[in-house]
Scaffold this motif. Structure first.
Motif, PDB file in Angstrom:
ATOM      1  N   TYR A 187       0.836  -1.209   0.000  1.00  0.00           N
ATOM      2  CA  TYR A 187       0.000   0.000   0.000  1.00  0.00           C
ATOM      3  C   TYR A 187       0.872   1.263   0.000  1.00  0.00           C
ATOM      4  CZ  TYR A 187      -3.460   3.329   1.838  1.00  0.00           C
ATOM      5  OH  TYR A 187      -4.274   4.409   2.025  1.00  0.00           O
ATOM      6  N   GLU A 188       1.874   1.288   0.870  1.00  0.00           N
ATOM      7  CA  GLU A 188       2.765   2.451   0.958  1.00  0.00           C
ATOM      8  C   GLU A 188       3.589   2.599  -0.314  1.00  0.00           C
ATOM      9  OE1 GLU A 188       4.666   2.800   5.131  1.00  0.00           O
ATOM     10  OE2 GLU A 188       3.880   0.765   5.019  1.00  0.00           O
ATOM     11  N   GLU A 189       4.137   1.479  -0.764  1.00  0.00           N
ATOM     12  CA  GLU A 189       4.993   1.499  -1.968  1.00  0.00           C
ATOM     13  C   GLU A 189       4.222   2.020  -3.179  1.00  0.00           C
ATOM     14  OE1 GLU A 189       5.669  -0.194  -5.749  1.00  0.00           O
ATOM     15  OE2 GLU A 189       4.710  -1.599  -4.364  1.00  0.00           O
ATOM     16  N   HIS A 190       2.990   1.533  -3.363  1.00  0.00           N
ATOM     17  CA  HIS A 190       2.191   1.947  -4.514  1.00  0.00           C
ATOM     18  C   HIS A 190       1.794   3.415  -4.399  1.00  0.00           C
ATOM     19  CE1 HIS A 190      -0.162   0.662  -8.043  1.00  0.00           C
ATOM     20  NE2 HIS A 190      -0.966   1.665  -7.694  1.00  0.00           N
ATOM     21  N   SER A 191       1.427   3.840  -3.208  1.00  0.00           N
ATOM     22  CA  SER A 191       1.039   5.244  -2.997  1.00  0.00           C
ATOM     23  C   SER A 191       2.206   6.179  -3.299  1.00  0.00           C
ATOM     24  CB  SER A 191       0.571   5.452  -1.556  1.00  0.00           C
ATOM     25  OG  SER A 191      -0.543   4.643  -1.263  1.00  0.00           O
ATOM     26  N   ALA A 207      -8.432   4.181   3.303  1.00  0.00           N
ATOM     27  CA  ALA A 207      -7.482   3.723   2.276  1.00  0.00           C
ATOM     28  C   ALA A 207      -7.996   4.037   0.880  1.00  0.00           C
ATOM     29  CB  ALA A 207      -7.249   2.221   2.425  1.00  0.00           C
ATOM     30  N   VAL A 208      -9.270   3.775   0.620  1.00  0.00           N
ATOM     31  CA  VAL A 208      -9.858   4.048  -0.704  1.00  0.00           C
ATOM     32  C   VAL A 208      -9.875   5.549  -0.975  1.00  0.00           C
ATOM     33  CG1 VAL A 208     -11.951   3.874  -2.114  1.00  0.00           C
ATOM     34  CG2 VAL A 208     -11.230   1.939  -0.714  1.00  0.00           C
ATOM     35  N   SER A 209     -10.218   6.329   0.040  1.00  0.00           N
ATOM     36  CA  SER A 209     -10.244   7.790  -0.117  1.00  0.00           C
ATOM     37  C   SER A 209      -8.867   8.318  -0.514  1.00  0.00           C
ATOM     38  CB  SER A 209     -10.699   8.432   1.191  1.00  0.00           C
ATOM     39  OG  SER A 209     -10.607   9.836   1.123  1.00  0.00           O
ATOM     40  N   LEU A 210      -7.827   7.821   0.131  1.00  0.00           N
ATOM     41  CA  LEU A 210      -6.458   8.244  -0.173  1.00  0.00           C
ATOM     42  C   LEU A 210      -6.068   7.858  -1.597  1.00  0.00           C
ATOM     43  CD1 LEU A 210      -3.529   9.122   0.345  1.00  0.00           C
ATOM     44  CD2 LEU A 210      -3.155   6.945   1.508  1.00  0.00           C
ATOM     45  N   LEU A 211      -6.358   6.625  -1.978  1.00  0.00           N
ATOM     46  CA  LEU A 211      -5.942   6.135  -3.291  1.00  0.00           C
ATOM     47  C   LEU A 211      -6.713   6.799  -4.424  1.00  0.00           C
ATOM     48  CD1 LEU A 211      -5.644   2.398  -2.251  1.00  0.00           C
ATOM     49  CD2 LEU A 211      -3.758   3.825  -3.050  1.00  0.00           C
ATOM     50  N   SER A 227      -7.426   3.908 -10.053  1.00  0.00           N
ATOM     51  CA  SER A 227      -8.734   3.356 -10.431  1.00  0.00           C
ATOM     52  C   SER A 227      -9.376   2.670  -9.235  1.00  0.00           C
ATOM     53  CB  SER A 227      -8.573   2.363 -11.584  1.00  0.00           C
ATOM     54  OG  SER A 227      -7.887   1.204 -11.139  1.00  0.00           O
ATOM     55  N   ILE A 228     -10.698   2.562  -9.276  1.00  0.00           N
ATOM     56  CA  ILE A 228     -11.417   1.982  -8.149  1.00  0.00           C
ATOM     57  C   ILE A 228     -11.045   0.508  -7.956  1.00  0.00           C
ATOM     58  CG2 ILE A 228     -13.483   1.286  -9.443  1.00  0.00           C
ATOM     59  CD1 ILE A 228     -13.366   2.789  -5.886  1.00  0.00           C
ATOM     60  N   ALA A 230      -6.300  -1.656  -0.983  1.00  0.00           N
ATOM     61  CA  ALA A 230      -6.924  -1.574   0.346  1.00  0.00           C
ATOM     62  C   ALA A 230      -6.990  -2.963   0.979  1.00  0.00           C
ATOM     63  CB  ALA A 230      -8.332  -0.988   0.228  1.00  0.00           C
ATOM     64  N   LYS A 231      -7.256  -3.960   0.158  1.00  0.00           N
ATOM     65  CA  LYS A 231      -7.289  -5.349   0.646  1.00  0.00           C
ATOM     66  C   LYS A 231      -5.925  -5.753   1.189  1.00  0.00           C
ATOM     67  CE  LYS A 231      -6.808  -8.616  -2.262  1.00  0.00           C
ATOM     68  NZ  LYS A 231      -6.982  -9.445  -3.468  1.00  0.00           N
TER      69      LYS A 231
END
Length: 373
Positions: free
Chosen positions: A100-104, A245-249, A255-256, A263-264
């Motif tokens: 999650y962190e790496e992708h963000s 998590a979804v709000s941040l991404l 993309s959703i 998020a998973k």
């Protein structure tokens, strides 16, 4: 020759001891946890917003660390960035950071909004840590009450009940069923209590290994959801984490489908992970997010309705941000009521147990009085 062997053996022993000590230090909480991540991303966001280059910001953070292990971690990250590696690649190859962190961070690098992403990650860990503090705050006093009461009950069964048992035995008093039951429990605790303590100790120690097993996590989380009050609280806190998590991404133009996938990866609660995995598959088959969420009881009607509105108005980021605020407020409210409700329940249960023990010991006293006459 023997001297060289002795020196080599001493070095090997020293090396092994050093390795063990490092493991022990890590075991007792020196890992790069959520609290440190909150501080790291907050400081990095401030430094980047101030116009400082990424590598310089990392080195400044490294210099401010009190623990050598943390300073070494940031020093290595800075060195890798100077060598030409992307920040996201460095995080990907470091086990202290999540997918999650790496992708963000990668999205922040590609969009030129790294400081914004770091600020969002700081906010994510701030809320995650706040949830944890709420849980600890809610549980601290009830746990103290429960521990004290448990010790009191054990003391009564181990020391008080045997004294009465000897008196009854010496005077050949006929014991009621309730008294016989309490005495049997006392005898069992005296004979097998150490086995119970040993099993509990092994269970606690083995948690670090068991937590990595999918079957154990699945059964544990399913059981937690079924516990009254606690299950509802855990469910709400995990949904709050998911919406954040979804709000941040989504705010970083992910993309959703990818947002659901990442998020998973961030969620560590099996029922929600399983639901999101199925939601991701349904979206790829052509279903809308609201339709996919509707098929899982884990998500409530309020969330599904607002997600449908978000899809119709193209306001996904705004809606998930508001949902996150609502669920965070609900978590805070439940954590406060949780402590308020749990405390009297514990006191009531312990009071009943103590009352049963006392009554079971005093009932034969009437028969003992007749014997003495």
């Amino acid at each position: 020759m023997s001297t060289i062997k002795k020196e080599k053996k001493r070095e090997d022993t020293s090396s092994s001891l050093d390795s063990i000590l490092k493991k022990e230090i890590k075991l007792f909480g020196n890992s790069f946890n959520s609290k440190k991540k909150e501080q790291f991303y907050t400081e990095l966001s401030v430094l980047l917003t101030s116009g400082i280059r990424l590598k310089d910001a990392i080195y400044l953070i490294a210099e401010s660390q009190k623990k050598k292990e943390d300073a070494r971690l940031f020093q290595e990250i800075g060195d890798r960035i100077i060598a030409g590696d992307d920040f996201s690649k460095v995080l990907q190859e470091n086990k202290n950071f999540t997918v999650y962190e790496e992708h963000s961070i990668r999205i922040g690098e590609q969009s030129g909004a790294l400081e914004k992403v770091c600020n969002s990650l700081a906010d994510f860990y701030t809320r995650k840590n706040q949830q944890r503090r709420n849980v600890i705050s809610a549980l601290t006093y009830p746990i103290i009450v429960l521990s004290t009461a448990t010790l009191a009950v054990i003391f009564m069964l181990q020391f008080v009940v045997p004294m009465f048992k000897d008196i009854f035995k010496q005077n050949n008093v006929e014991l009621p069923a309730i008294t016989q039951g309490v005495i049997s429990t006392s005898e069992w605790l005296g004979d097998y209590g150490w086995i119970l303590l040993f099993v509990l100790s092994i269970f606690v120690i083995s948690q670090k290994h068991l937590i990595k097993q999918a079957w154990y996590r699945s059964k544990r989380d399913a059981l937690l959801l079924k516990i009254p009050i606690i299950g509802s609280f855990i469910k709400t806190s995990n949904i709050a984490r998911f919406t954040q998590a979804v709000s941040l991404l989504v705010s970083t133009k992910v993309s959703i489908v990818q947002s659901i996938h990442l998020a998973k990866e961030m969620i560590e609660f099996v029922p929600l992970e399983s639901a999101l995995e199925q939601v991701e598959k349904d979206i790829l088959r052509g279903k809308s997010l609201s339709e996919s969420l509707k098929e899982h009881s884990f998500f409530d009607a309020k969330m599904i309705a607002l997600v449908r509105v978000a899809e119709e108005t193209n306001q996904t980021e705004f809606v998930f941000s508001r949902l996150n605020e609502q669920y965070n407020e609900e978590v805070l409210r439940k954590s406060k009521s949780f402590s308020t409700i749990l405390e009297p329940i514990i006191i009531l249960i312990v009071g009943i147990i103590v009352g049963v023990i006392l009554i079971s010991m005093y009932l034969p006293m009437f028969e003992l009085g007749n014997v003495l006459k």
